[in-house]
Design a protein around this motif. Structure first.
Motif, mmCIF file in Angstrom:
data_model
loop_
_atom_site.group_PDB
_atom_site.id
_atom_site.type_symbol
_atom_site.label_atom_id
_atom_site.label_comp_id
_atom_site.label_asym_id
_atom_site.label_seq_id
_atom_site.Cartn_x
_atom_site.Cartn_y
_atom_site.Cartn_z
ATOM 1 N N THR A 15 38.465 41.213 23.514
ATOM 2 C CA THR A 15 39.753 41.059 24.187
ATOM 3 C C THR A 15 39.554 40.809 25.674
ATOM 4 O O THR A 15 40.216 39.951 26.269
ATOM 5 C CB THR A 15 40.613 42.316 23.963
ATOM 6 N N ASP A 16 38.630 41.536 26.284
ATOM 7 C CA ASP A 16 38.351 41.408 27.710
ATOM 8 C C ASP A 16 37.818 40.019 28.061
ATOM 9 O O ASP A 16 38.265 39.399 29.017
ATOM 10 C CB ASP A 16 37.346 42.485 28.136
ATOM 11 N N LYS A 17 36.888 39.498 27.251
ATOM 12 C CA LYS A 17 36.324 38.181 27.577
ATOM 13 C C LYS A 17 37.359 37.074 27.428
ATOM 14 O O LYS A 17 37.367 36.122 28.195
ATOM 15 C CB LYS A 17 35.064 37.886 26.766
ATOM 16 N N CYS A 18 38.264 37.212 26.465
ATOM 17 C CA CYS A 18 39.328 36.220 26.320
ATOM 18 C C CYS A 18 40.305 36.301 27.489
ATOM 19 O O CYS A 18 40.723 35.272 28.027
ATOM 20 C CB CYS A 18 40.052 36.411 24.997
ATOM 21 N N ALA A 19 40.646 37.517 27.882
ATOM 22 C CA ALA A 19 41.588 37.702 28.985
ATOM 23 C C ALA A 19 41.032 37.161 30.299
ATOM 24 O O ALA A 19 41.780 36.674 31.147
ATOM 25 C CB ALA A 19 41.932 39.180 29.123
ATOM 26 N N LYS A 20 39.709 37.212 30.454
ATOM 27 C CA LYS A 20 39.080 36.764 31.692
ATOM 28 C C LYS A 20 38.598 35.315 31.618
ATOM 29 O O LYS A 20 37.940 34.833 32.527
ATOM 30 C CB LYS A 20 37.918 37.688 32.044
#
Length: 87
Positions: A15-20
């Protein structure tokens, strides 16, 4: 520098890598077989009435890949063409 690191699950990391914006998408993905131009052409051909199977055969991909493009499941990063325009 470890200040940017935090504990989390695999899902948290994903989720974090997609959000960033760190997730490869579209033709930037290492395994992509289609380009943005291909996707626009595929959408136009489907809109013109061609079958998913015939389009898939022409591009050397499975029918499910074309179906997911048509349904908006994949290639969301390629904006659809405005209504009434085809190229």
């Amino acid at each position: 520098n470890t200040r940017h690191l935090s504990l989390g699950t695999d899902q948290d990391n994903s989720t974090d890598k997609c959000a960033k914006g760190r997730q490869s998408r579209g033709e930037d993905h290492y395994n992509a077989k289609l380009s943005k131009a291909d996707v626009l052409t595929i959408r136009a051909r489907i809109a013109a009435g061609e079958t998913v199977t015939s389009v898939a055969r022409d591009y050397g991909v499975r029918w499910s890949a074309i179906h997911k493009i048509r349904s908006g499941v994949t290639w969301k990063c390629v904006e659809p063409m405005p209504e009434g325009r085809a190229s």
